[in-house]
Scaffold this motif. Structure first.
Motif, PDB file in Angstrom:
ATOM      1  N   GLU A   1     -36.612  51.370  29.191  1.00 12.39           N
ATOM      2  CA  GLU A   1     -37.403  50.137  29.121  1.00 12.39           C
ATOM      3  C   GLU A   1     -36.590  48.916  28.681  1.00 12.39           C
ATOM      4  O   GLU A   1     -37.170  47.866  28.396  1.00 12.39           O
ATOM      5  CB  GLU A   1     -38.611  50.298  28.164  1.00 12.39           C
ATOM      6  CG  GLU A   1     -39.461  51.524  28.437  1.00 12.39           C
ATOM      7  CD  GLU A   1     -39.963  51.599  29.861  1.00 12.39           C
ATOM      8  OE1 GLU A   1     -40.243  50.536  30.449  1.00 12.39           O
ATOM      9  OE2 GLU A   1     -40.060  52.718  30.407  1.00 12.39           O
ATOM     10  N   THR A   2     -35.263  49.033  28.644  1.00 10.84           N
ATOM     11  CA  THR A   2     -34.459  47.848  28.292  1.00 10.84           C
ATOM     12  C   THR A   2     -33.744  47.253  29.507  1.00 10.84           C
ATOM     13  O   THR A   2     -33.308  46.102  29.451  1.00 10.84           O
ATOM     14  CB  THR A   2     -33.406  48.178  27.218  1.00 10.84           C
ATOM     15  OG1 THR A   2     -32.427  49.078  27.761  1.00 10.84           O
ATOM     16  CG2 THR A   2     -34.059  48.777  25.983  1.00 10.84           C
ATOM     17  N   GLN A   3     -33.593  48.023  30.565  1.00 11.86           N
ATOM     18  CA  GLN A   3     -32.898  47.514  31.746  1.00 11.86           C
ATOM     19  C   GLN A   3     -33.751  46.420  32.395  1.00 11.86           C
ATOM     20  O   GLN A   3     -34.890  46.661  32.809  1.00 11.86           O
ATOM     21  CB  GLN A   3     -32.615  48.638  32.740  1.00 11.86           C
ATOM     22  CG  GLN A   3     -31.748  48.211  33.910  1.00 11.86           C
ATOM     23  CD  GLN A   3     -31.248  49.393  34.721  1.00 11.86           C
ATOM     24  OE1 GLN A   3     -31.218  50.523  34.222  1.00 11.86           O
ATOM     25  NE2 GLN A   3     -30.850  49.159  35.956  1.00 11.86           N
ATOM     26  N   THR A   4     -33.199  45.219  32.498  1.00 15.40           N
ATOM     27  CA  THR A   4     -33.984  44.050  32.887  1.00 15.40           C
ATOM     28  C   THR A   4     -33.269  43.253  33.969  1.00 15.40           C
ATOM     29  O   THR A   4     -32.065  42.998  33.886  1.00 15.40           O
ATOM     30  CB  THR A   4     -34.201  43.130  31.662  1.00 15.40           C
ATOM     31  OG1 THR A   4     -34.769  43.894  30.603  1.00 15.40           O
ATOM     32  CG2 THR A   4     -35.115  41.965  32.017  1.00 15.40           C
ATOM     33  N   GLU A   5     -34.024  42.850  34.999  1.00 17.45           N
ATOM     34  CA  GLU A   5     -33.492  41.990  36.048  1.00 17.45           C
ATOM     35  C   GLU A   5     -33.748  40.530  35.690  1.00 17.45           C
ATOM     36  O   GLU A   5     -34.802  40.193  35.152  1.00 17.45           O
ATOM     37  CB  GLU A   5     -34.151  42.303  37.398  1.00 17.45           C
ATOM     38  CG  GLU A   5     -33.773  43.673  37.953  1.00 17.45           C
ATOM     39  CD  GLU A   5     -34.462  43.955  39.276  1.00 17.45           C
ATOM     40  OE1 GLU A   5     -35.534  43.343  39.517  1.00 17.45           O
ATOM     41  OE2 GLU A   5     -33.952  44.755  40.065  1.00 17.45           O
ATOM     42  N   VAL A   6     -32.778  39.678  36.022  1.00 14.00           N
ATOM     43  CA  VAL A   6     -32.883  38.254  35.718  1.00 14.00           C
ATOM     44  C   VAL A   6     -33.039  37.481  37.021  1.00 14.00           C
ATOM     45  O   VAL A   6     -32.217  37.607  37.936  1.00 14.00           O
ATOM     46  CB  VAL A   6     -31.631  37.747  34.962  1.00 14.00           C
ATOM     47  CG1 VAL A   6     -31.775  36.263  34.625  1.00 14.00           C
ATOM     48  CG2 VAL A   6     -31.389  38.572  33.713  1.00 14.00           C
ATOM     49  N   TYR A   7     -34.090  36.675  37.083  1.00 13.33           N
ATOM     50  CA  TYR A   7     -34.318  35.795  38.229  1.00 13.33           C
ATOM     51  C   TYR A   7     -34.163  34.354  37.769  1.00 13.33           C
ATOM     52  O   TYR A   7     -34.683  33.965  36.714  1.00 13.33           O
ATOM     53  CB  TYR A   7     -35.716  35.996  38.812  1.00 13.33           C
ATOM     54  CG  TYR A   7     -35.890  37.295  39.557  1.00 13.33           C
ATOM     55  CD1 TYR A   7     -35.816  37.340  40.949  1.00 13.33           C
ATOM     56  CD2 TYR A   7     -36.122  38.488  38.875  1.00 13.33           C
ATOM     57  CE1 TYR A   7     -35.972  38.524  41.639  1.00 13.33           C
ATOM     58  CE2 TYR A   7     -36.280  39.684  39.553  1.00 13.33           C
ATOM     59  CZ  TYR A   7     -36.203  39.695  40.938  1.00 13.33           C
ATOM     60  OH  TYR A   7     -36.350  40.880  41.615  1.00 13.33           O
ATOM     61  N   GLY A   8     -33.437  33.572  38.559  1.00 15.26           N
ATOM     62  CA  GLY A   8     -33.248  32.167  38.227  1.00 15.26           C
ATOM     63  C   GLY A   8     -33.797  31.277  39.321  1.00 15.26           C
ATOM     64  O   GLY A   8     -33.746  31.616  40.512  1.00 15.26           O
ATOM     65  N   TYR A   9     -34.312  30.129  38.915  1.00 19.92           N
ATOM     66  CA  TYR A   9     -34.837  29.149  39.880  1.00 19.92           C
ATOM     67  C   TYR A   9     -33.844  28.001  39.979  1.00 19.92           C
ATOM     68  O   TYR A   9     -33.490  27.371  38.982  1.00 19.92           O
ATOM     69  CB  TYR A   9     -36.196  28.617  39.425  1.00 19.92           C
ATOM     70  CG  TYR A   9     -36.779  27.583  40.353  1.00 19.92           C
ATOM     71  CD1 TYR A   9     -37.458  27.980  41.497  1.00 19.92           C
ATOM     72  CD2 TYR A   9     -36.632  26.214  40.099  1.00 19.92           C
ATOM     73  CE1 TYR A   9     -37.999  27.036  42.368  1.00 19.92           C
ATOM     74  CE2 TYR A   9     -37.156  25.262  40.958  1.00 19.92           C
ATOM     75  CZ  TYR A   9     -37.843  25.672  42.101  1.00 19.92           C
ATOM     76  OH  TYR A   9     -38.359  24.732  42.956  1.00 19.92           O
ATOM     77  N   HIS A  10     -33.377  27.768  41.213  1.00 20.91           N
ATOM     78  CA  HIS A  10     -32.405  26.704  41.418  1.00 20.91           C
ATOM     79  C   HIS A  10     -33.089  25.555  42.152  1.00 20.91           C
ATOM     80  O   HIS A  10     -33.617  25.737  43.263  1.00 20.91           O
ATOM     81  CB  HIS A  10     -31.208  27.197  42.244  1.00 20.91           C
ATOM     82  CG  HIS A  10     -29.979  26.378  42.074  1.00 20.91           C
ATOM     83  ND1 HIS A  10     -29.853  25.101  42.582  1.00 20.91           N
ATOM     84  CD2 HIS A  10     -28.805  26.640  41.424  1.00 20.91           C
ATOM     85  CE1 HIS A  10     -28.664  24.617  42.285  1.00 20.91           C
ATOM     86  NE2 HIS A  10     -28.006  25.534  41.583  1.00 20.91           N
ATOM     87  N   PRO A  11     -33.109  24.366  41.546  1.00 13.92           N
ATOM     88  CA  PRO A  11     -33.835  23.231  42.144  1.00 13.92           C
ATOM     89  C   PRO A  11     -33.399  22.912  43.572  1.00 13.92           C
ATOM     90  O   PRO A  11     -34.230  22.616  44.427  1.00 13.92           O
ATOM     91  CB  PRO A  11     -33.513  22.072  41.193  1.00 13.92           C
ATOM     92  CG  PRO A  11     -33.160  22.718  39.900  1.00 13.92           C
ATOM     93  CD  PRO A  11     -32.498  24.005  40.255  1.00 13.92           C
ATOM     94  N   LYS A  12     -32.093  22.970  43.840  1.00 15.61           N
ATOM     95  CA  LYS A  12     -31.615  22.619  45.177  1.00 15.61           C
ATOM     96  C   LYS A  12     -32.068  23.641  46.219  1.00 15.61           C
ATOM     97  O   LYS A  12     -32.326  23.304  47.372  1.00 15.61           O
ATOM     98  CB  LYS A  12     -30.082  22.518  45.176  1.00 15.61           C
ATOM     99  CG  LYS A  12     -29.544  21.303  44.429  1.00 15.61           C
ATOM    100  CD  LYS A  12     -28.037  21.212  44.573  1.00 15.61           C
ATOM    101  CE  LYS A  12     -27.494  19.980  43.848  1.00 15.61           C
ATOM    102  NZ  LYS A  12     -26.019  19.883  43.965  1.00 15.61           N
ATOM    103  N   LEU A  13     -32.143  24.917  45.804  1.00 17.62           N
ATOM    104  CA  LEU A  13     -32.560  25.965  46.729  1.00 17.62           C
ATOM    105  C   LEU A  13     -34.075  26.070  46.832  1.00 17.62           C
ATOM    106  O   LEU A  13     -34.614  26.602  47.807  1.00 17.62           O
ATOM    107  CB  LEU A  13     -31.989  27.319  46.282  1.00 17.62           C
ATOM    108  CG  LEU A  13     -30.471  27.394  46.116  1.00 17.62           C
ATOM    109  CD1 LEU A  13     -30.056  28.756  45.607  1.00 17.62           C
ATOM    110  CD2 LEU A  13     -29.780  27.105  47.440  1.00 17.62           C
ATOM    111  N   ASN A  14     -34.764  25.606  45.781  1.00 15.18           N
ATOM    112  CA  ASN A  14     -36.229  25.650  45.732  1.00 15.18           C
ATOM    113  C   ASN A  14     -36.750  27.074  45.887  1.00 15.18           C
ATOM    114  O   ASN A  14     -37.715  27.327  46.608  1.00 15.18           O
ATOM    115  CB  ASN A  14     -36.826  24.741  46.811  1.00 15.18           C
ATOM    116  CG  ASN A  14     -38.309  24.488  46.577  1.00 15.18           C
ATOM    117  OD1 ASN A  14     -38.773  24.492  45.431  1.00 15.18           O
ATOM    118  ND2 ASN A  14     -39.057  24.288  47.657  1.00 15.18           N
ATOM    119  N   GLU A  15     -36.100  28.030  45.206  1.00 17.03           N
ATOM    120  CA  GLU A  15     -36.568  29.411  45.257  1.00 17.03           C
ATOM    121  C   GLU A  15     -36.041  30.194  44.066  1.00 17.03           C
ATOM    122  O   GLU A  15     -35.087  29.811  43.407  1.00 17.03           O
ATOM    123  CB  GLU A  15     -36.112  30.085  46.552  1.00 17.03           C
ATOM    124  CG  GLU A  15     -34.596  30.186  46.717  1.00 17.03           C
ATOM    125  CD  GLU A  15     -34.205  30.905  47.994  1.00 17.03           C
ATOM    126  OE1 GLU A  15     -34.860  31.915  48.324  1.00 17.03           O
ATOM    127  OE2 GLU A  15     -33.247  30.468  48.648  1.00 17.03           O
TER     128      GLU A  15
END
Length: 554
Positions: free
Chosen positions: A277-291
C-alpha cells in the motif's frame, strides 16, 4: 585499388583486403595538415538535455549523486523481489562469455601451416603452445591473441589472423555460455547493493540520486518500449521516513519542469520490494499540454528486502523514466524517434531546405568562360522570340588562347530562337519542384499587385486543370531565381571551355525537350531526392527548351 575492388576482395581474402585498404588514405594538402578546430555550438540530444535538467533539479533539492552497480547477480534479484524474482529475471539480460578452449597443435595442423609457406621450427611450436596455454588460463586477453600468435611464429599480424582462422577453427566455432550475472533492469537493484555499504559509512539522513541506464528484455521495441532506458531515481534513508516525503519530492522535482498540479494514485503493480500500500503513481498536470500525465512512482522499501542487506533504516525510493518525461515535455509520441532520431525520425525538409539543395550541374571554371556564359544569356534573353531562321553572334575573338566564334541560331522555319519553356522559373512548393512558365508567373503576380484591376478567377482558369498547383507555388512557394536559360547558359559555356581545351574541331550544342532536372543543367542533393521520392512529391520541369549554339574554332 579503389573502394569497390577492396570490398569485393574482402569476401575472398579479408587479410589482404584489409592491408590494401591502407592505400586509400589520402595525404593531406599541406595547407590542411594538422588543422586547428574552432569552438562552436553544436546541437545537443533531447534525452541528454532532460538528464541535465533532472540532475540540476536533484542537486538543488540537496541530493548527492551516486553511480549504482550495473551488473546484478541473480541472487540479488531474489533477495529484493522474493517470489516475484522469476518474473523479473524473465525481463533481464544475462551476461555470457566465450569459454577458453584447449587448443591442441597436432601434426596435421603443423603440416597445414607449412603448406601455407611458413617456416615452422620446434622452438616456434613451443612458443605457440605457450601462447595458447596463457589464453586458456586467462593470462592472455583475447584481443591480444592474434598479436602473440604472430610473434610466436615470427610472421605479420595479417598472416597470424589467417592462420588462426584456417588452422584453428575451434576458436571461430566457440559458443557463448551464460553466467548468473544480469544487466540491471531496475535502478532499485543497484540501490540495495549501494545502500548496504553506505549505511555503514554515513550517518542518516542520506539523500542520494542516480540517473543511469537500465535494460529490459522486451519482446519487441515499439513506440513506447526500448530494451534500454534511463531511470532517474532517488532514495532518502533515515530512522523514520514517511510516504508524504515521496509526495513532497515528486512535487518539488516536477515543478522544475513546469508541472503545476499533482495527483497520487495507488499503483496496482504492488512490487514486492515495496511495503504494501505504499507504491504510488504520480500524475502531473502540465499547462502547455493541458492534460494529466503519469510521470513517476515512489514507495517505501520493504523491511524484508532491506534485511537481506543488513539495512535497519527506513528507505523511501522514487523513480521516473527519463525518456517518458522527455517525450512529454517535447510532445513526442514515439520513444524511438526521441532516442534514435537518426534511425527512426522521419526526414522533414522545408521548401527552403530543398531550394538550397538544388544547384547547377555544370558551371564554367575560368573567368573567360563565366564572361561567355553572361554573353550567351544576354543574347538568349534579348532575342529568344526572334522568328526563324535567324542567327546571332555571341562572341568572336580569343578564348583560352584560341580564336573562336560562338553563335546562337535556329535554322527551321516558323519557329523561335528558343523554345517556349526556356524562360520557365523554378519554384519549390510543398516539397515539389516545379518549372513555371514566365507568362503565368507574371499574370499571378499582377493579381497580387493589383487585385482590383485583375480577376484572380480568370487567371486560375487560364491554368490547365492538372497543374493548378503552380498558382499556389507562385503565391506561397520558394522561388529559386533560376530560369532554365540561366542554367543552360552555364552548361553551354562549360562545354565550350571543355571543347576548346581538348579539341580543335567545330561543335554544335543543342537542347531539345526538358524532362528531367539534368536536361536543364540542374542537380538535386541525394537527401532532397530521397525525401521527394519517399513522400511521393513531384519534380515537374517538362517543356520545350529548343536552343542551338554553334562553336567554330579558327
Amino acid at each position: 585499388m579503389d573502394k569497390k575492388k577492396i570490398i569485393k576482395l574482402a569476401k575472398k581474402d579479408f587479410e589482404r583486403a584489409w592491408v590494401e585498404s591502407g592505400n586509400l588514405v589520402k595525404k593531406s594538402h599541406p595547407d590542411k595538415e594538422y588543422p586547428r578546430l574552432k569552438y562552436e555550438i553544436g546541437k545537443s540530444h533531447i534525452l541528454n538535455d532532460t538528464i541535465a535538467m533532472l540532475r540540476e533539479a536533484y542537486l538543488r533539492l540537496g541530493f548527492s549523486e551516486a553511480v549504482n552497480p550495473l551488473f546484478i547477480d541473480k541472487n540479488d534479484v531474489y533477495k529484493q523481489f522474493g517470489p516475484e524474482a522469476p518474473a523479473v529475471l524473465d525481463r533481464c539480460f544475462y551476461l555470457a562469455g566465450l569459454p577458453r578452449p584447449d587448443i591442441g597443435i597436432g601434426v596435421d595442423k603443423i603440416n597445414y601451416i607449412k603448406k601455407l609457406g611458413k617456416d615452422i621450427t620446434d622452438e616456434k611450436i613451443a612458443k605457440l603452445q605457450e601462447v595458447f596455454r596463457g589464453y586458456k588460463k586467462g593470462y592472455l586477453d583475447g584481443d591480444d591473441l592474434v598479436l602473440k600468435v604472430s610473434e610466436a611464429l615470427e610472421i605479420d599480424n595479417e598472416e597470424g589472423l589467417s592462420i588462426l582462422e584456417k588452422v584453428f577453427p575451434e576458436i571461430k566455432d566457440l559458443m557463448p555460455i551464460a553466467s548468473n550475472t544480469t544487466l540491471r533492469s531496475h535502478m532499485t537493484s543497484g540501490w540495495f547493493i549501494s545502500l548496504e555499504k553506505m549505511v555503514k559509512k554515513s550517518k542518516p539522513p542520506l539523500k542520494m540520486f542516480s540517473i543511469d541506464r537500465c535494460f529490459r528484455r522486451e519482446q519487441k521495441e515499439d513506440s513506447s518500449h526500448l530494451m534500454t532506458y534511463h531511470s532517474a531515481s532517488c532514495v532518502i534513508v533515515d530512522d523514520e521516513v514517511t510516504l508524504d516525503m515521496g509526495k513532497a519530492i515528486s512535487e518539488a522535482l516536477l515543478e522544475y519542469f513546469g508541472f503545476s498540479k499533482f495527483k497520487f494514485v495507488p499503483d496496482e503493480k504492488k512490487s514486492k520490494y515495496y511495503i504494501p500500500e505504499t507504491q504510488t503513481e504520480v500524475y502531473g498536470y502540465h499547462p502547455k499540454l493541458n492534460e494529466w500525465v503519469e510521470i513517476a512512482t515512489f514507495g517505501l522499501y520493504s523491511p524484508i528486502a532491506l534485511s537481506k542487506y543488513g539495512i535497519e533504516k527506513e528507505v523511501m525510493n522514487l523513480g521516473l523514466g527519463v525518456e517518458r518525461i522527455a517525450m512529454v515535455l517535447n510532445q513526442m509520441n514515439d520513444v524511438r524517434n526521441l532516442v534514435y532520431p537518426q534511425l527512426y525520425q522521419k526526414l522533414e525538409l522545408s521548401d527552403r531546405d530543398i531550394a538550397t539543395m538544388l544547384n547547377y550541374n555544370y558551371y564554367p571554371v575560368t573567368e573567360e568562360g563565366q564572361s561567355l556564359m553572361e554573353s550567351i544569356l544576354n543574347v538568349w534573353t534579348n532575342e529568344k522570340d526572334c522568328n526563324s531562321p535567324c542567327e546571332f553572334t555571341i562572341f568572336e575573338g580569343e578564348f583560352l588562347n584560341k580564336e573562336i566564334s560562338v553563335k546562337a541560331f535556329e535554322g527551321e522555319n516558323n519557329a523561335k530562337l528558343l523554345g517556349p519553356a526556356s524562360t520557365n522559373h523554378v519554384y519549390i512548393y510543398g516539397g515539389n519542384i516545379l518549372g513555371i512558365p514566365e507568362n503565368i508567373e507574371l499574370s499571378i503576380k499582377k493579381v497580387e499587385l493589383n487585385p482590383q484591376e485583375y480577376n484572380e478567377k480568370d487567371i486560375i482558369n487560364e491554368i490547365p486543370d492538372d497543374t493548378k498547383i503552380i498558382y499556389d507555388a507562385v503565391k506561397n512557394g520558394v522561388p529559386t531565381n533560376i530560369r532554365y536559360i540561366d542554367a543552360l547558359s552555364a552548361k553551354t559555356a562549360y562545354k565550350i571551355e571543355e571543347a576548346v581545351l581538348s579539341r580543335s574541331e567545330d561543335l554544335i550544342f543543342r537542347n531539345t525537350i526538358a524532362r528531367a532536372l539534368s536536361d536543364v543543367n540542374l542537380k538535386l542533393d541525394n537527401i532532397a531526392m530521397n525525401y521527394i521520392n519517399n513522400e511521393n512529391k513531384l519534380i515537374d520541369i517538362r517543356g520545350p527548351i529548343f536552343s542551338t549554339i554553334k562553336l567554330e574554332v579558327k
